[in-house]
Structures are given as structure tokens and as C-alpha cells.
Motif scaffolding. Structure first.
Motif, short mmCIF file in Angstrom:
data_model
loop_
_atom_site.label_atom_id
_atom_site.label_comp_id
_atom_site.label_asym_id
_atom_site.label_seq_id
_atom_site.Cartn_x
_atom_site.Cartn_y
_atom_site.Cartn_z
N SER A 290 -22.65 -34.42 -59.45
CA SER A 290 -23.60 -33.39 -59.89
C SER A 290 -23.66 -32.23 -58.90
CB SER A 290 -24.99 -34.02 -60.06
OG SER A 290 -25.95 -33.03 -60.39
N TYR A 291 -23.65 -32.57 -57.62
CA TYR A 291 -23.67 -31.55 -56.56
C TYR A 291 -22.41 -30.70 -56.59
CZ TYR A 291 -24.42 -29.67 -51.85
OH TYR A 291 -24.60 -28.85 -50.76
N ALA A 292 -21.26 -31.36 -56.77
CA ALA A 292 -20.00 -30.63 -56.85
C ALA A 292 -19.97 -29.70 -58.06
CB ALA A 292 -18.82 -31.61 -56.91
N ALA A 293 -20.47 -30.18 -59.19
CA ALA A 293 -20.49 -29.37 -60.42
C ALA A 293 -21.33 -28.11 -60.22
CB ALA A 293 -21.03 -30.19 -61.58
N ARG A 294 -22.47 -28.25 -59.57
CA ARG A 294 -23.31 -27.08 -59.31
C ARG A 294 -22.59 -26.07 -58.43
NH1 ARG A 294 -27.37 -30.95 -58.44
NH2 ARG A 294 -27.44 -30.51 -56.20
N ASN A 295 -21.88 -26.56 -57.43
CA ASN A 295 -21.21 -25.67 -56.49
C ASN A 295 -20.00 -24.95 -57.11
OD1 ASN A 295 -22.15 -25.71 -53.41
ND2 ASN A 295 -22.68 -27.66 -54.37
N ASN B 251 -16.10 -23.41 -66.94
CA ASN B 251 -15.52 -24.53 -67.69
C ASN B 251 -15.40 -25.75 -66.78
OD1 ASN B 251 -14.17 -26.22 -69.44
ND2 ASN B 251 -12.27 -25.04 -69.47
N VAL B 252 -16.43 -26.60 -66.81
CA VAL B 252 -16.48 -27.79 -65.95
C VAL B 252 -16.54 -29.03 -66.83
CG1 VAL B 252 -17.71 -28.94 -64.08
CG2 VAL B 252 -17.75 -26.45 -64.23
N ARG B 253 -15.62 -29.97 -66.57
CA ARG B 253 -15.55 -31.19 -67.37
C ARG B 253 -15.63 -32.41 -66.48
NH1 ARG B 253 -11.63 -30.49 -72.47
NH2 ARG B 253 -13.20 -31.94 -73.25
N LEU B 254 -15.99 -33.54 -67.07
CA LEU B 254 -16.27 -34.76 -66.31
C LEU B 254 -15.37 -35.91 -66.74
CD1 LEU B 254 -18.11 -36.58 -64.47
CD2 LEU B 254 -19.53 -36.93 -66.52
N ASP C 176 -23.56 -41.57 -71.36
CA ASP C 176 -24.27 -40.35 -71.75
C ASP C 176 -25.21 -39.88 -70.64
OD1 ASP C 176 -23.04 -40.13 -74.22
OD2 ASP C 176 -24.55 -41.32 -75.25
N GLU C 177 -25.83 -40.83 -69.95
CA GLU C 177 -26.73 -40.47 -68.85
C GLU C 177 -25.96 -39.85 -67.69
OE1 GLU C 177 -29.01 -43.87 -67.76
OE2 GLU C 177 -30.14 -43.93 -69.64
N ILE C 178 -24.74 -40.35 -67.44
CA ILE C 178 -23.91 -39.76 -66.39
C ILE C 178 -23.57 -38.32 -66.75
CG2 ILE C 178 -21.73 -39.91 -65.11
CD1 ILE C 178 -21.73 -42.91 -65.62
N ILE C 179 -23.20 -38.10 -68.01
CA ILE C 179 -22.85 -36.75 -68.48
C ILE C 179 -24.04 -35.81 -68.30
CG2 ILE C 179 -22.20 -35.39 -70.50
CD1 ILE C 179 -20.81 -37.96 -71.56
N ASP C 180 -25.24 -36.28 -68.67
CA ASP C 180 -26.44 -35.45 -68.55
C ASP C 180 -26.76 -35.14 -67.09
OD1 ASP C 180 -26.74 -35.44 -71.28
OD2 ASP C 180 -28.21 -37.08 -71.32
N GLY D 65 -24.03 -32.80 -65.77
CA GLY D 65 -24.12 -31.52 -66.46
C GLY D 65 -22.79 -30.89 -66.74
N ALA D 66 -21.84 -31.72 -67.18
CA ALA D 66 -20.49 -31.22 -67.49
C ALA D 66 -20.02 -31.82 -68.81
CB ALA D 66 -19.52 -31.59 -66.37
N ARG D 67 -19.13 -31.13 -69.48
CA ARG D 67 -18.56 -31.64 -70.73
C ARG D 67 -17.70 -32.86 -70.44
NH1 ARG D 67 -14.94 -27.33 -72.69
NH2 ARG D 67 -14.57 -28.75 -74.44
N PHE D 68 -17.79 -33.83 -71.32
CA PHE D 68 -17.09 -35.09 -71.13
C PHE D 68 -15.61 -34.94 -71.46
CE2 PHE D 68 -16.41 -39.62 -72.71
CZ PHE D 68 -16.38 -40.16 -71.44
#
Length: 239
Positions: free
Chosen positions: A149-154, A162-165, A181-185, A188-191
């Protein structure tokens, strides 16, 4: 050419193995793939590709003008190439110089994967400020999910929208209480997909090939197809 950063703020989640596995599969489909090791001082992709003995130059040498960019690239399997990381950081390694260096490869490659190091230091910053998109790798544990989550924000702060998980090392028996689904939320990135725990993928760390029929490789295959834009449905049985 598409430039994709593969990142997490935590080590040990499988970023390098992911780059190698997906890169190899895309290369097998006729794509020219360049893997760029961004882990300055602690590179590992040369071991995965089995080309350590061929490694002479790195992308730092290209930026510093020590060699032509073609001499720094090492061929692994057909269609799969590596650009190693330097051993030390240099003030000349700026987002601008790194991006200009990558432009030299534009005509030769379909995809460039930047294997970002753990943490959010120099190699991560260069990768996140140069790429078109980002794939965040997380394992299904609380510490890794928080780091993802921290990496996605940065990377979003760096300008990547365009950030995917990818959820890696998923074990149905051990992680049966984990809700993807909770990990995705949380991240905060598209699966993009789940990769199950796989002995075949672990073996690749020792330089051995990933068995094509292994569950891990089949998951990587589905993900590689999604990266190229194919509509590959997500099925519960694959989670």
C-alpha cells in the motif's frame, strides 16, 4: 515500447522472480523483453537468467559514457535480455539521465520491466519516475500488504496512474482466511492476478527453469496475457 516498474516497499515478496517469469513467457510469444535490474549493489537478475559470467557493463556505465548501450545488454533466453544494475550509486543517476538512457532501447524492445529494489531509496525513485505503469507485488501477510500500500501511494506521487496488484506466494491451506478483495482495497490498485506458492518458482532462484506446467507458471502465463491486453477472466479456482 512499454516501461513497467515492478515494486514493493518490502523485500522477499518475489519481484525479481516475477520479472524473470513473466519476461520469459512474453519472450516465448515473440516479444522482445528487457529486464532492468534497479537494485544498485545487490543485483540478482543475472543469477536468475544464468548470465552472471557474461556480466561486464551495467546501466551506470551507459549513463556515464563508459560503453555503448548495446554492450551493456546481455542476452538470456531468446527474446529475453538483461541490463544489470551498477554496484554503487552515482549523483549522475537522475530520473532524467536514466530516462534518456532507456530511450536508446525504444526501437529494440516491446516491454521493459524495471525490477525495483525493496524500500523507497534511489533505485525505487529512478524506476517510479521513469515508467508508464507499475505492478505492485505483495504476499498475503499484514506486513507485506502494508508495504504494498505504501509503495502504491509513492508511485502515484511520482506520476504513475496505472498501478496494478499481484498477490504472490498464496497458499490456499495457510491463507484460507485471507480475503483477496480486502488486499486489493487496502493496496488500492487494480487486480492483475494471484500466484500460488510453487516449488518450481522457488527453484528458479537457484537458476533452474520454472516448470511450464507448474501452477505458479500457469498463473504467470495468465498474468502475462493480461499485461498484453488480453481479456483473461479471473476464476475463483485459481485463487
Amino acid at each position: 515500447m512499454k516501461i513497467i516498474t515492478v515494486a514493493s516497499a518490502k523485500g522477499g515478496v518475489g519481484k525479481s522472480t516475477f520479472c524473470y517469469g513473466v519476461g520469459k513467457l512474453l519472450a516465448s510469444k515473440g516479444k522482445n523483453i528487457l529486464l532492468v535490474d534497479m537494485d544498485i549493489g545487490v543485483r540478482s537478475l543475472d543469477i536468475l537468467l544464468g548470465v552472471s559470467e557474461k556480466t561486464v557493463y551495467n546501466w551506470g556505465d551507459v549513463i556515464n559514457g563508459n560503453c555503448d548501450y548495446r554492450k551493456a545488454v546481455i542476452q538470456g533466453d531468446r527474446g529475453l535480455y538483461l541490463l544489470p544494475a551498477p554496484f554503487d550509486f552515482d549523483d549522475k543517476y537522475t530520473p532524467e539521465s536514466f530516462e534518456n538512457m532507456l530511450k536508446a532501447f525504444a526501437k529494440d524492445f516491446d516491454y521493459i520491466f524495471l525490477d525495483a529494489p525493496a524500500g523507497l531509496e534511489s533505485g525505487f525513485n529512478l524506476a517510479s519516475k521513469t515508467a508508464d505503469s507499475c505492478i505492485i507485488i505483495s504476499t498475503p501477510d499484514a506486513i507485506s500488504i502494508r508495504a504494498a500500500s505504501y509503495a502504491a501511494r509513492n508511485v502515484r506521487k511520482a506520476g504513475i496512474s496505472n498501478v496494478r496488484l499481484v498477490v504472490n506466494k498464496f497458499n490456499k491451506k495457510i491463507h484460507k482466511a485471507i480475503n483477496v478483495d480486502e488486499i486489493i482495497d487496502t493496496v488500492g490498485a487494480r487486480f492483475l492476478g494471484v500466484i500460488p506458492e510453487s516449488q518450481g518458482i522457488y527453484n528458479s532462484v537457484e537458476g533452474r527453469k520454472i516448470p511450464y506446467e507448474s501452477k505458479g507458471n500457469q498463473a504467470l502465463l495468465r498474468i502475462s496475457r493480461r499485461i498484453t491486453g488480453e481479456n483473461v477472466p479471473f476464476r475463483a479456482k485459481n485463487l
